[in-house]
Write a protein that holds these residues in place. Structure first.
Motif, PDB file in Angstrom:
ATOM      1  N   SER A  16      48.106  32.869   7.940  1.00 47.30           N
ATOM      2  CA  SER A  16      46.683  33.169   9.374  1.00 47.30           C
ATOM      3  C   SER A  16      47.675  32.993  10.826  1.00 47.30           C
ATOM      4  O   SER A  16      46.989  33.848  11.483  1.00 47.30           O
ATOM      5  N   GLY A  17      47.932  32.212  10.872  1.00 47.52           N
ATOM      6  CA  GLY A  17      49.028  31.194  12.317  1.00 47.52           C
ATOM      7  C   GLY A  17      47.781  30.634  12.990  1.00 47.52           C
ATOM      8  O   GLY A  17      47.838  29.579  13.696  1.00 47.52           O
ATOM      9  N   THR A  38      40.058  20.034  15.724  1.00 52.77           N
ATOM     10  CA  THR A  38      39.995  21.663  16.848  1.00 52.77           C
ATOM     11  C   THR A  38      41.038  22.303  15.887  1.00 52.77           C
ATOM     12  O   THR A  38      42.539  22.867  15.490  1.00 52.77           O
ATOM     13  N   LEU A  39      40.441  23.659  16.036  1.00 51.11           N
ATOM     14  CA  LEU A  39      40.864  25.167  15.241  1.00 51.11           C
ATOM     15  C   LEU A  39      41.878  25.794  16.366  1.00 51.11           C
ATOM     16  O   LEU A  39      40.583  25.987  17.239  1.00 51.11           O
ATOM     17  N   SER A  40      42.772  26.078  16.209  1.00 53.20           N
ATOM     18  CA  SER A  40      43.480  26.920  17.271  1.00 53.20           C
ATOM     19  C   SER A  40      43.932  27.724  16.189  1.00 53.20           C
ATOM     20  O   SER A  40      44.783  28.344  14.916  1.00 53.20           O
ATOM     21  N   GLY A  41      44.724  28.943  17.341  1.00 53.18           N
ATOM     22  CA  GLY A  41      45.560  29.868  16.669  1.00 53.18           C
ATOM     23  C   GLY A  41      45.399  31.686  16.947  1.00 53.18           C
ATOM     24  O   GLY A  41      45.330  32.578  15.871  1.00 53.18           O
ATOM     25  N   GLY A  42      44.715  31.705  17.789  1.00 48.23           N
ATOM     26  CA  GLY A  42      44.929  33.029  18.787  1.00 48.23           C
ATOM     27  C   GLY A  42      42.999  33.104  18.455  1.00 48.23           C
ATOM     28  O   GLY A  42      42.437  32.387  17.365  1.00 48.23           O
ATOM     29  N   GLY A 108      37.990  26.512  17.809  1.00 51.31           N
ATOM     30  CA  GLY A 108      37.334  25.680  18.787  1.00 51.31           C
ATOM     31  C   GLY A 108      37.148  24.307  17.994  1.00 51.31           C
ATOM     32  O   GLY A 108      37.943  23.446  17.053  1.00 51.31           O
ATOM     33  N   ILE A 109      36.054  23.713  18.520  1.00 51.93           N
ATOM     34  CA  ILE A 109      36.443  21.965  17.565  1.00 51.93           C
ATOM     35  C   ILE A 109      34.979  22.257  16.414  1.00 51.93           C
ATOM     36  O   ILE A 109      34.069  23.115  16.991  1.00 51.93           O
ATOM     37  N   LYS A 147      50.837  24.574  10.068  1.00 53.02           N
ATOM     38  CA  LYS A 147      50.527  22.668  10.072  1.00 53.02           C
ATOM     39  C   LYS A 147      50.357  22.609  11.315  1.00 53.02           C
ATOM     40  O   LYS A 147      51.026  22.980  12.050  1.00 53.02           O
ATOM     41  N   GLY A 148      49.285  21.172  11.367  1.00 53.76           N
ATOM     42  CA  GLY A 148      48.782  21.621  12.913  1.00 53.76           C
ATOM     43  C   GLY A 148      49.431  19.965  13.261  1.00 53.76           C
ATOM     44  O   GLY A 148      50.320  19.307  12.430  1.00 53.76           O
TER      45      GLY A 148
END
Length: 172
Positions: A16-17, A38-42, A108-109, A147-148
């Motif tokens: 998913s990126g 935090t969720l990120s990636g687009g 976002g958070i 991987k975060g």
């Protein structure tokens, strides 16, 4: 389905990126702290639910509570936390953070993990290790996440000032 060179990959194999990152904080011994997840990636990426496993040193940090972040709040979702001793490292505790939205969760958070820093904590950096994540897509089914980043807590001595750094976005 994702089609690559004419071959379809099942949804579970799609990357998913998206990724979850554990945040950073600064504190003194005895202070309460909030660590953001935090969720990120687009902007177009989204999830239905996520479980995040974070390893923290149990002698230096005591888990107190969780606070729902804006991304989960906007999805009319809930967050929960469970803690347990790390089976592979007796000095660590594993904090399992779960978020599930009634609608899709956008980047976002996700939430804030709240801890108290031990009065015995020494000056230096404490690693907050991202041990793993599992997510489901909005439509259901597993979702492969990238991987975060691990988090970090910088502990300052009681007689030190914690530096305040202005935010780039608000200074222009």
């Amino acid at each position: 389905m994702l089609v690559v060179s004419g071959a379809a990959l099942p949804a579970a194999a799609q990357d998913s990126g998206l990724r979850v990152n554990v945040g950073i904080a600064a504190a003194k011994p005895g202070d309460p702290i909030d660590i953001p997840l935090t969720l990120s990636g687009g902007e177009s990426g989204q999830i239905g639910s996520v479980v995040v496993h974070v390893g923290v040193p149990k002698k230096l940090l005591t888990y107190t509570e969780v606070e729902r972040g804006l991304a989960v709040e906007l999805a009319d979702g809930e967050v929960t936390v469970a803690t347990a001793d790390d089976k592979s490292d007796s000095s660590q505790m594993v904090v399992d953070f779960s978020a599930k939205g009634k609608s899709c969760i956008k980047p976002g958070i996700l939430g804030y993990l709240k801890f108290n820093v031990s009065t015995e904590a020494q000056k230096g950096d404490i690693a907050l290790k991202l041990l793993g994540t599992e997510a489901t897509a909005c439509e259901g089914g597993p979702l492969q996440m990238a991987k975060g980043d691990d988090g970090q807590l910088t502990v300052f001595a009681l007689d030190e000032e914690i530096p305040v750094i202005g935010c780039f976005f608000f200074s222009h």
